[in-house]
Design an enzyme around this catalytic site. Structure first.
Site, mmCIF file in Angstrom:
data_model
loop_
_atom_site.group_PDB
_atom_site.id
_atom_site.type_symbol
_atom_site.label_atom_id
_atom_site.label_comp_id
_atom_site.label_asym_id
_atom_site.label_seq_id
_atom_site.Cartn_x
_atom_site.Cartn_y
_atom_site.Cartn_z
ATOM 1 N NE ARG A 133 43.439 27.459 45.997
ATOM 2 C CZ ARG A 133 42.251 27.118 46.073
ATOM 3 N NH1 ARG A 133 41.269 28.117 46.197
ATOM 4 N NH2 ARG A 133 41.774 25.710 45.875
ATOM 5 C CG HIS A 163 41.157 30.525 51.641
ATOM 6 N ND1 HIS A 163 39.970 29.792 51.175
ATOM 7 C CD2 HIS A 163 41.994 30.748 50.743
ATOM 8 C CE1 HIS A 163 39.984 30.180 49.800
ATOM 9 N NE2 HIS A 163 41.362 30.733 49.578
ATOM 10 C CB CYS A 248 33.440 30.819 52.087
ATOM 11 S SG CYS A 248 34.621 29.757 52.849
#
Length: 254
Positions: A133, A163, A248
Site C-alpha cells: 500500500r 500494513h 485502524c
C-alpha cells in the site's frame, strides 16, 4: 487535564465488502460491527478522549479504518494517498474535517502512495512500511515533509501483513511489540518485545499507563500488565475479519 481529541468514522453499510489481502474472507455481521465500533468509541471517551466523527462515506467499505487517511505530527496533518485506488474517495471529508479543526495540511501526491497504517511513530523516529500500500515515492514525500521537524524516517519492508502497524505498534516507553511470525524485520527496531498472539501486537496509547487493545489477545494483555500497564480490552472481532485492528479505527490528534 485537557480533553484529548481523536477522529473516528462509523462503519458503513458496505463494510462486509471491505478489502482483504492476507487472510481468507469470512462473513462480517454489520450490526455487530456497529455495536463493537460504539464500544470502541465509548472506551476512548471513558479514557478522556473527545471522539470527533468524520462524515461517513457509505460508498467506501473500508471507510471505518480512518487511520489510513492521514498521519499527524503536531499541528501538521499529512493526508495520505491510499495504495488501493478504491479508497481514495475517503479523503475528501477527512481533509475538510481536519481543516475545520485548525490543522495545517499537506498531501502525498502521485506517483506516491502512503497509507496511515504503515506509519509508526516512536519518539523522533518514524518507521514506514514499504509494501503493498505504500511505495518509495510516498515515503520520500513524507521524509521531505518531516525534514524540518527533525524526524528520522526509516523504511521497513512489509510482506506478510497489510500494513506495518498490522505487525507492530509501540508501548509508551518506545518498545516495539509484535507477533514474531508476522514481523519481517525486528532488527530495525531499537527495542523489540515479542507477544504471544497476533492481535497482541496492536495497542492504542490512551494516556498514562492505559493501553486500548483487542479482547482477542488475553495473554498479551497479561504480559503488558506484568510490565505495569493497564490493558483496556475491546471486542473488535468483526473488524479483525477485514484485517483491521484497534489502531485502524481512530486517529489520535493530541
Amino acid at each position: 487535564m485537557p480533553m484529548r481529541r481523536a477522529l473516528v468514522r462509523r462503519p458503513g453499510p458496505r463494510l462486509a465488502d471491505g478489502l482483504v489481502t492476507h487472510i481468507a474472507r469470512t462473513p462480517v455481521d454489520a450490526g455487530l460491527a456497529l455495536r463493537q465500533w460504539r464500544d470502541y468509541v465509548e472506551a476512548m471517551t471513558a479514557a478522556g478522549w473527545d471522539c470527533v466523527e468524520v462524515p461517513p462515506v457509505d460508498e467506501c467499505p473500508d471507510g471505518v479504518f480512518v487511520e489510513d487517511t492521514m498521519v499527524v505530527f503536531g499541528d501538521l496533518v499529512v493526508l495520505a494517498r491510499p495504495g488501493a485506488e478504491v479508497r481514495r474517495p475517503e479523503l475528501a471529508a477527512v481533509r475538510e474535517t481536519v481543516a475545520d479543526l485548525g490543522y495545517r495540511t499537506v498531501a502525498i501526491e502521485a506517483p506516491g502512495t502512503l497509507d496511515g497504517g504503515d506509519v509508526l511513530k516512536v519518539g523522533d523516529t518514524v518507521y514506514v512500511g514499504r509494501g503493498g500500500r505504500t511505495n518509495d515515492a510516498g515515503i520520500a514525500q513524507l521524509r521531505d515533509f518531516l525534514a524540518v521537524r527533525g524526524r528520522r524516517v526509516v523504511p521497513v519492508g512489509v510482506r506478510t501483513v497489510l500494513h506495518l502497524k498490522s505487525a507492530v505498534t509501540a508501548l509508551p516507553d518506545g518498545t516495539v511489540i509484535g507477533y514474531p511470525p508476522l514481523v519481517d524485520h525486528p532488527e530495525l527496531f531499537d527495542a523489540f518485545l515479542p507477544v504471544p498472539e497476533p492481535a497482541g501486537a496492536h495497542v492504542v496509547l490512551l494516556g498514562d499507563d492505559q493501553l486500548l487493545m483487542s479482547a482477542s489477545a488475553p495473554a498479551s494483555a497479561a504480559l503488558f500488565a506484568g510490565r505495569g500497564y493497564r490493558p483496556v480490552p475491546v471486542d473488535i472481532g468483526e473488524f479483525e475479519r477485514l484485517e483491521g485492528c484497534v489502531t485502524c479505527l481512530s486517529v489520535r490528534l493530541s
